[in-house]
Motif scaffolding. Sequence first.
Motif, PDB file in Angstrom:
ATOM      1  N   LEU A 179     -45.200  39.069 -36.594  1.00 49.11           N
ATOM      2  CA  LEU A 179     -45.147  40.287 -35.786  1.00 49.11           C
ATOM      3  C   LEU A 179     -44.263  40.123 -34.556  1.00 49.11           C
ATOM      4  CD1 LEU A 179     -46.241  43.162 -35.644  1.00 49.11           C
ATOM      5  CD2 LEU A 179     -48.168  42.282 -34.326  1.00 49.11           C
ATOM      6  N   PHE A 195     -52.774  50.227 -35.711  1.00 51.50           N
ATOM      7  CA  PHE A 195     -53.297  50.174 -37.084  1.00 51.50           C
ATOM      8  C   PHE A 195     -54.468  49.191 -37.174  1.00 51.50           C
ATOM      9  CE2 PHE A 195     -53.323  48.149 -41.264  1.00 51.50           C
ATOM     10  CZ  PHE A 195     -53.509  49.254 -42.090  1.00 51.50           C
ATOM     11  N   GLY A 196     -54.310  48.012 -36.618  1.00 51.40           N
ATOM     12  CA  GLY A 196     -55.373  47.007 -36.658  1.00 51.40           C
ATOM     13  C   GLY A 196     -56.630  47.467 -35.949  1.00 51.40           C
ATOM     14  N   LYS A 251     -47.397  49.689 -32.856  1.00 50.39           N
ATOM     15  CA  LYS A 251     -47.886  50.478 -33.992  1.00 50.39           C
ATOM     16  C   LYS A 251     -48.783  49.645 -34.900  1.00 50.39           C
ATOM     17  CE  LYS A 251     -43.908  53.551 -33.975  1.00 50.39           C
ATOM     18  NZ  LYS A 251     -42.626  53.928 -34.602  1.00 50.39           N
ATOM     19  N   VAL A 252     -48.426  48.396 -35.112  1.00 51.03           N
ATOM     20  CA  VAL A 252     -49.263  47.501 -35.920  1.00 51.03           C
ATOM     21  C   VAL A 252     -50.591  47.247 -35.204  1.00 51.03           C
ATOM     22  CG1 VAL A 252     -49.450  45.167 -36.880  1.00 51.03           C
ATOM     23  CG2 VAL A 252     -47.315  46.455 -37.125  1.00 51.03           C
ATOM     24  N   GLU A 253     -50.563  47.081 -33.887  1.00 54.72           N
ATOM     25  CA  GLU A 253     -51.797  46.883 -33.124  1.00 54.72           C
ATOM     26  C   GLU A 253     -52.705  48.105 -33.246  1.00 54.72           C
ATOM     27  OE1 GLU A 253     -50.414  45.992 -29.188  1.00 54.72           O
ATOM     28  OE2 GLU A 253     -49.757  43.974 -29.740  1.00 54.72           O
ATOM     29  N   LYS A 283     -54.338  35.469 -31.124  1.00 56.86           N
ATOM     30  CA  LYS A 283     -53.383  36.168 -31.987  1.00 56.86           C
ATOM     31  C   LYS A 283     -52.397  35.145 -32.525  1.00 56.86           C
ATOM     32  CE  LYS A 283     -53.191  40.571 -29.526  1.00 56.86           C
ATOM     33  NZ  LYS A 283     -52.293  41.496 -28.841  1.00 56.86           N
ATOM     34  N   ARG A 321     -52.064  52.301 -26.033  1.00 58.40           N
ATOM     35  CA  ARG A 321     -50.901  52.063 -26.893  1.00 58.40           C
ATOM     36  C   ARG A 321     -50.222  53.369 -27.293  1.00 58.40           C
ATOM     37  NH1 ARG A 321     -53.769  47.887 -26.530  1.00 58.40           N
ATOM     38  NH2 ARG A 321     -53.014  45.790 -27.012  1.00 58.40           N
ATOM     39  N   THR A 367     -42.737  48.554 -32.695  1.00 59.48           N
ATOM     40  CA  THR A 367     -43.317  48.258 -34.009  1.00 59.48           C
ATOM     41  C   THR A 367     -44.577  47.428 -33.845  1.00 59.48           C
ATOM     42  OG1 THR A 367     -41.113  48.316 -35.008  1.00 59.48           O
ATOM     43  CG2 THR A 367     -42.862  47.228 -36.264  1.00 59.48           C
ATOM     44  N   GLN A 368     -44.557  46.472 -32.937  1.00 62.26           N
ATOM     45  CA  GLN A 368     -45.739  45.653 -32.680  1.00 62.26           C
ATOM     46  C   GLN A 368     -46.908  46.529 -32.223  1.00 62.26           C
ATOM     47  OE1 GLN A 368     -44.823  42.510 -29.901  1.00 62.26           O
ATOM     48  NE2 GLN A 368     -43.022  41.869 -31.057  1.00 62.26           N
ATOM     49  N   ASP A 384     -48.873  35.520 -33.821  1.00 59.01           N
ATOM     50  CA  ASP A 384     -47.788  36.489 -33.951  1.00 59.01           C
ATOM     51  C   ASP A 384     -46.523  35.870 -34.535  1.00 59.01           C
ATOM     52  OD1 ASP A 384     -49.392  38.441 -32.905  1.00 59.01           O
ATOM     53  OD2 ASP A 384     -48.700  38.157 -30.862  1.00 59.01           O
TER      54      ASP A 384
END
Length: 196
Positions: free
Chosen positions: A82, A96-97, A92-94, A77, A160, A89-90, A79
């Motif tokens: 991020l 999404f990914g 939520k991005v994970e 990764k 998550r 927030t991290q 980051d």
Amino acid sequence: MNGLLKFSQGVDALNAWVGRWLSWLVLLMVLISAGNAIVRKVFSNSSNAFLEIQWYLFAAIFLLASAYTLLRNEHVKIDVVLGRFPRRTQVKVEIFGLLVFLLPFVVYVSALSWPEVHKAFVSGEVSENAGGLIRWPVYALLPVGMALLGLQGLSEVVKRLAFLAGRAPDPSARQQAKTAEEELAEAIRKQSGSAA
């Protein structure tokens, strides 16, 4: 949520078991490679089957251990950006990914690979090299590896979501204090102790 967390724990246990057993394939691959080199140098004799089985084992390690690597949060990764955001927030991005990139990739590769596995199985495809091996087992590693990776991806999404809901610890936090080498040495000691 409890049912999803049990599913996640089951997937984690499956991929942890697969990962532990794959570590033995590394040893097997090294032994085959060394044996093949010795036979080739000492007796001027070799077989393509020995070379191909090394490739098959490497493919098995690489493809089947991808889910174990995701479980242990060991994928590479970067980051830089991020890492500056809050942990929620991290996460939520994970999520999404995982949902937008990983899982569609797994489905796409699986859909492309199963017909090739079937074709190789039905035709009895064999390597064109003299003394080569049948091909369908190594072809089957791709969809099997993708299935394990997809299941682990779903497990990571569940963990998550549970973290965001306050029902589970941070899934990205380091779970183990030992290195992979220390864990392998401990597992070998346990197995040799139980065998005695």
